[in-house]
Motif scaffolding. Structure first.
Motif, PDB file in Angstrom:
ATOM      1  N   VAL A  69       0.839  -1.201   0.000  1.00 18.62           N
ATOM      2  CA  VAL A  69       0.000   0.000   0.000  1.00 18.62           C
ATOM      3  C   VAL A  69       0.875   1.252   0.000  1.00 18.62           C
ATOM      4  N   MET A  70       1.916   1.265   0.840  1.00 18.47           N
ATOM      5  CA  MET A  70       2.801   2.435   0.891  1.00 18.47           C
ATOM      6  C   MET A  70       3.561   2.587  -0.425  1.00 18.47           C
ATOM      7  N   PRO A  81     -13.925   3.921   2.825  1.00 15.04           N
ATOM      8  CA  PRO A  81     -13.614   4.386   4.181  1.00 15.04           C
ATOM      9  C   PRO A  81     -14.210   5.776   4.444  1.00 15.04           C
ATOM     10  N   GLY A  82     -14.883   5.907   5.564  1.00 14.13           N
ATOM     11  CA  GLY A  82     -15.498   7.181   5.908  1.00 14.13           C
ATOM     12  C   GLY A  82     -16.897   7.357   5.347  1.00 14.13           C
ATOM     13  N   MET A  83     -17.397   6.369   4.631  1.00 19.67           N
ATOM     14  CA  MET A  83     -18.751   6.463   4.038  1.00 19.67           C
ATOM     15  C   MET A  83     -19.559   5.260   4.542  1.00 19.67           C
ATOM     16  N   ASP A  84     -20.620   5.533   5.280  1.00 20.29           N
ATOM     17  CA  ASP A  84     -21.367   4.440   5.907  1.00 20.29           C
ATOM     18  C   ASP A  84     -22.602   4.004   5.137  1.00 20.29           C
ATOM     19  N   GLU A  85     -23.115   4.871   4.297  1.00 21.93           N
ATOM     20  CA  GLU A  85     -24.303   4.490   3.528  1.00 21.93           C
ATOM     21  C   GLU A  85     -24.445   5.382   2.307  1.00 21.93           C
ATOM     22  N   SER A  86     -25.238   4.913   1.347  1.00 21.87           N
ATOM     23  CA  SER A  86     -25.542   5.692   0.149  1.00 21.87           C
ATOM     24  C   SER A  86     -26.971   5.360  -0.243  1.00 21.87           C
ATOM     25  N   ASP A  87     -27.526   6.099  -1.190  1.00 27.51           N
ATOM     26  CA  ASP A  87     -28.893   5.803  -1.638  1.00 27.51           C
ATOM     27  C   ASP A  87     -28.982   4.352  -2.114  1.00 27.51           C
ATOM     28  N   LEU A  94     -17.826  -3.244   1.473  1.00 31.35           N
ATOM     29  CA  LEU A  94     -16.509  -3.849   1.258  1.00 31.35           C
ATOM     30  C   LEU A  94     -15.382  -3.083   1.932  1.00 31.35           C
ATOM     31  N   SER A  95     -15.701  -1.942   2.548  1.00 34.72           N
ATOM     32  CA  SER A  95     -14.642  -1.235   3.278  1.00 34.72           C
ATOM     33  C   SER A  95     -14.509  -1.784   4.700  1.00 34.72           C
ATOM     34  N   THR A 131      -6.936   3.795   5.478  1.00 36.95           N
ATOM     35  CA  THR A 131      -7.496   5.007   6.082  1.00 36.95           C
ATOM     36  C   THR A 131      -8.115   5.839   4.952  1.00 36.95           C
ATOM     37  N   PRO A 132      -8.980   6.801   5.279  1.00 37.56           N
ATOM     38  CA  PRO A 132      -9.539   7.667   4.225  1.00 37.56           C
ATOM     39  C   PRO A 132      -8.450   8.352   3.391  1.00 37.56           C
ATOM     40  N   VAL A 133      -7.335   8.751   4.024  1.00 34.68           N
ATOM     41  CA  VAL A 133      -6.257   9.423   3.279  1.00 34.68           C
ATOM     42  C   VAL A 133      -5.609   8.439   2.305  1.00 34.68           C
ATOM     43  N   GLN A 134      -5.308   7.238   2.780  1.00 35.67           N
ATOM     44  CA  GLN A 134      -4.711   6.233   1.901  1.00 35.67           C
ATOM     45  C   GLN A 134      -5.652   5.919   0.738  1.00 35.67           C
ATOM     46  N   TYR A 135      -6.929   5.811   1.054  1.00 34.74           N
ATOM     47  CA  TYR A 135      -7.920   5.521   0.008  1.00 34.74           C
ATOM     48  C   TYR A 135      -7.901   6.625  -1.047  1.00 34.74           C
ATOM     49  N   GLN A 136      -7.878   7.858  -0.590  1.00 32.45           N
ATOM     50  CA  GLN A 136      -7.923   8.990  -1.526  1.00 32.45           C
ATOM     51  C   GLN A 136      -6.724   8.953  -2.477  1.00 32.45           C
ATOM     52  N   ILE A 137      -5.539   8.666  -1.922  1.00 30.64           N
ATOM     53  CA  ILE A 137      -4.335   8.672  -2.755  1.00 30.64           C
ATOM     54  C   ILE A 137      -4.350   7.502  -3.746  1.00 30.64           C
TER      55      ILE A 137
END
Lengths: 91, 177
Positions: free
Chosen positions: A56-57, B87-93, B105-106, B161-167
């Motif tokens: 991952v890193m 990550p950081g998102m618990d539900e959607s429509d 799946l997160s 983490t949300p940051v890792q996911y974003q990158i």
């Protein structure tokens, strides 16, 4: 007349093939955010070398490295492994 | 002989009853009206056993390639988060409205205990989809390499983490962070 219709049909078929081939191309996905590489630098500060060998890193470093080069060459897209990978899947 | 006639009569009556039920339109088919516990359990078992059998012979490639995580992450973010979250998102429509509810799946699930089997099954499900569930067959438009990249990303997703996911999921040439 028949020849014109034939040519038009061939042209339509060609255009359809091109459109179909490109419809799922990653470069056709738009929007989204650029990677937050500053956050990665903060996350990596104080990290041991051993932890940086985690896939991952490594992927994050590669992403930010690519982003840096992308600023100079206009960016690139479409990274993904080619076609069939030789692994049979099912049945 | 008499026994055979009784059995045949009962089978015929059962068939007529089943057909009558199907054509009556009495079964509540709305996605906001859950199956009975028995129906749900039967359909779930049918699905899980079918996926397990169909994916048994799949050979799992090395999924630790960072390039696969980047390719799979970008595709996951574009195609899957609406139903399977991040990550950081618990539900959607879609995650609220679909029935059966798509798995988040997160988060880590019990069947992830055997990563190899989990990878096989995920590859098969992404490629072939699942009938009457809202899960499409991505294999019609995405090659095996691209699907394996998504599987590689999915194996890591619950730990991101949300940051890792974003990158990891950003596409090259995207606009601003």
């Amino acid at each position: 007349m028949k020849k014109h219709i034939g040519n038009a049909l061939v042209l339509c078929a060609g255009l359809f093939t091109i459109a179909t081939a490109q419809a799922h191309d990653p470069s056709k996905h738009h929007g989204g955010e650029a990677p937050d590489c500053e956050a990665m630098k903060r996350e990596m500060a104080g990290m041991k070398d051993h932890d940086r060998m985690d896939p991952v890193m490594m992927a994050m470093m590669k992403q930010c490295e690519g982003e840096h080069h992308g600023e100079h060459d206009g960016g690139h897209d479409g990274r993904h492994h080619d076609g069939k990978d030789g692994h049979h899947d099912d049945e | 002989m008499r026994c055979l006639v009784i059995v045949a009569s009962l089978a015929a009556a059962g068939l007529v009853g089943a057909l009558g039920f199907v054509f009556s339109g009495l079964y509540p088919i709305g996605a906001d009206d859950p199956h009975t516990r028995l129906t749900f359990r039967v359909l779930e078992t049918l699905r899980e056993r079918s996926i397990e059998r169909a994916s048994r012979a799949i050979v799992v490639p090395n999924l630790d390639d960072p390039e696969m995580l980047l390719s799979g992450g970008a595709d996951y973010n574009d195609m899957c988060t609406g139903c399977h979250l991040k990550p950081g998102m618990d539900e959607s429509d879609l995650s609220l409205g679909l029935y059966p509810a798509p798995p988040n799946l997160s988060k880590r699930h019990g069947h992830d205990e055997d990563p190899e089997q989990s990878a096989r099954e995920r590859f098969w499900v992404i490629k072939h989809g699942i009938k009457a569930s809202g899960m499409p067959a991505w294999g019609k438009t995405h090659d095996d390499g691209r699907i394996w990249a998504m599987v590689a990303f999915l194996q890591r997703l619950p730990d991101l983490t949300p940051v890792q996911y974003q990158i990891l999921t950003a596409r090259k040439g995207s606009a601003t962070p």
